[in-house]
Design a protein around this motif. Structure first.
Motif, short mmCIF file in Angstrom:
data_model
loop_
_atom_site.label_atom_id
_atom_site.label_comp_id
_atom_site.label_asym_id
_atom_site.label_seq_id
_atom_site.Cartn_x
_atom_site.Cartn_y
_atom_site.Cartn_z
N MET A 1 0.91 -0.81 -0.10
CA MET A 1 -0.32 0.10 0.11
C MET A 1 0.96 1.32 -0.30
O MET A 1 -0.02 2.09 -0.55
CB MET A 1 -0.98 0.11 1.04
CG MET A 1 -1.59 -0.64 1.06
SD MET A 1 -3.18 -1.38 2.48
CE MET A 1 -2.64 0.30 3.16
N GLN A 2 2.01 1.35 0.50
CA GLN A 2 3.13 2.27 0.94
C GLN A 2 3.98 2.69 -0.76
O GLN A 2 3.47 3.83 -1.16
CB GLN A 2 4.08 1.96 2.15
CG GLN A 2 3.68 2.09 3.33
CD GLN A 2 2.88 3.37 3.51
OE1 GLN A 2 2.90 4.80 3.47
NE2 GLN A 2 1.97 3.97 3.83
N ALA A 3 3.96 1.51 -1.02
CA ALA A 3 4.31 0.87 -2.33
C ALA A 3 3.52 2.19 -3.81
O ALA A 3 3.86 3.08 -4.39
CB ALA A 3 5.09 0.01 -3.09
N ALA A 4 2.30 1.43 -3.09
CA ALA A 4 1.42 2.56 -4.95
C ALA A 4 1.02 3.70 -4.09
O ALA A 4 0.77 4.49 -4.81
CB ALA A 4 0.12 1.46 -4.18
N ALA A 5 1.24 4.45 -3.07
CA ALA A 5 0.59 5.37 -2.68
C ALA A 5 2.19 6.25 -3.07
O ALA A 5 1.81 7.49 -3.28
CB ALA A 5 0.62 5.60 -0.83
N MET A 6 3.56 5.57 -2.78
CA MET A 6 4.14 6.33 -3.63
C MET A 6 4.30 6.50 -5.55
O MET A 6 5.05 7.95 -5.54
CB MET A 6 5.58 5.67 -3.24
CG MET A 6 5.80 6.14 -1.59
SD MET A 6 6.29 7.43 -0.86
CE MET A 6 7.87 7.88 -1.27
N VAL A 7 4.04 5.89 -5.74
CA VAL A 7 3.65 5.66 -7.18
C VAL A 7 3.25 6.95 -7.65
O VAL A 7 2.75 7.41 -8.82
CB VAL A 7 3.20 4.45 -7.60
CG1 VAL A 7 2.82 4.56 -9.05
CG2 VAL A 7 4.55 3.15 -7.18
N GLN A 8 1.42 7.38 -6.91
CA GLN A 8 0.58 8.01 -7.26
C GLN A 8 0.48 9.37 -6.65
O GLN A 8 0.71 10.60 -7.50
CB GLN A 8 -0.61 7.70 -6.11
CG GLN A 8 -1.55 6.65 -6.58
CD GLN A 8 -2.50 6.16 -5.53
OE1 GLN A 8 -2.63 6.82 -4.94
NE2 GLN A 8 -3.39 5.82 -6.21
#
Length: 183
Positions: free
Chosen positions: A151-158
């Motif tokens: 979830m953190q990685a997905a947030a960083m991609v955004q």
């Protein structure tokens, strides 16, 4: 002299406790003669006959039990009662059913003692169970950690980081930090 129609009436409330459940009798009738309709009077008569038969066998088995100076009626007393009352054919069938019941009971006892027959003390089994629980908790924690990281990685991609290392705000968000100085 008693009226034969009165014998077919359902038993009174106090006698009702001494009869078989009607649903059981109906099920037996349906299993034995599935294609024949049986009148309610006939069902009541069968119910009364079954109850009377059981009462007769029980009373005779009680007599046999008393003659043997026993306090509990057991299967052998019932089988002897059948013999004494002239139900030789029923005795053979009852012996077969008794044999089957003993086999089922023995099978249940064997299944219930499987844990005891493992040869592992209860304390050891408890320790193994606790180890399995601990492993399961660790695995669950790892999965939750992995989900959180995803979830953190997905947030960083955004929100890609800016050159100064801070995270860029979304295009629609206002930067209210500059307005704070006005107050």
């Amino acid at each position: 002299m008693a009226n034969p129609q009165e014998d077919l009436l359902p038993p009174s409330a106090e006698d009702d406790e001494l009869t078989l459940p009607r649903a059981s009798i109906n099920k037996i009738i349906k299993e034995l003669v599935p294609t024949v309709r049986v009148a309610n009077e006939s069902r009541e008569l069968i119910l009364n006959c079954c109850s009377e038969f059981i009462h007769l066998i029980s009373s005779e088995a009680n007599e046999v039990c008393n003659l043997r100076n026993k306090k509990t009626i057991n299967a052998e007393h019932v089988l002897e009662a059948l013999e004494r009352l002239g139900f030789h054919d029923y005795k053979q069938e009852a012996e077969a059913v008794l044999h089957d019941c003993k086999e089922v009971a023995a099978k249940r006892r064997r299944q219930s003692t499987r844990l005891e027959n493992l040869g592992i003390p209860e304390e050891e089994l408890l320790r193994q169970q606790q180890e399995l629980f601990a492993k399961a908790r660790e695995e669950q924690a790892r999965e939750e950690q992995q989900q959180w990281m995803s979830m953190q990685a997905a947030a960083m991609v955004q929100r890609p980081p800016q050159a100064d290392g801070s995270v860029a705000s979304n295009p629609g968000e206002d930067d209210d930090d500059e307005d704070d100085d006005d107050y």
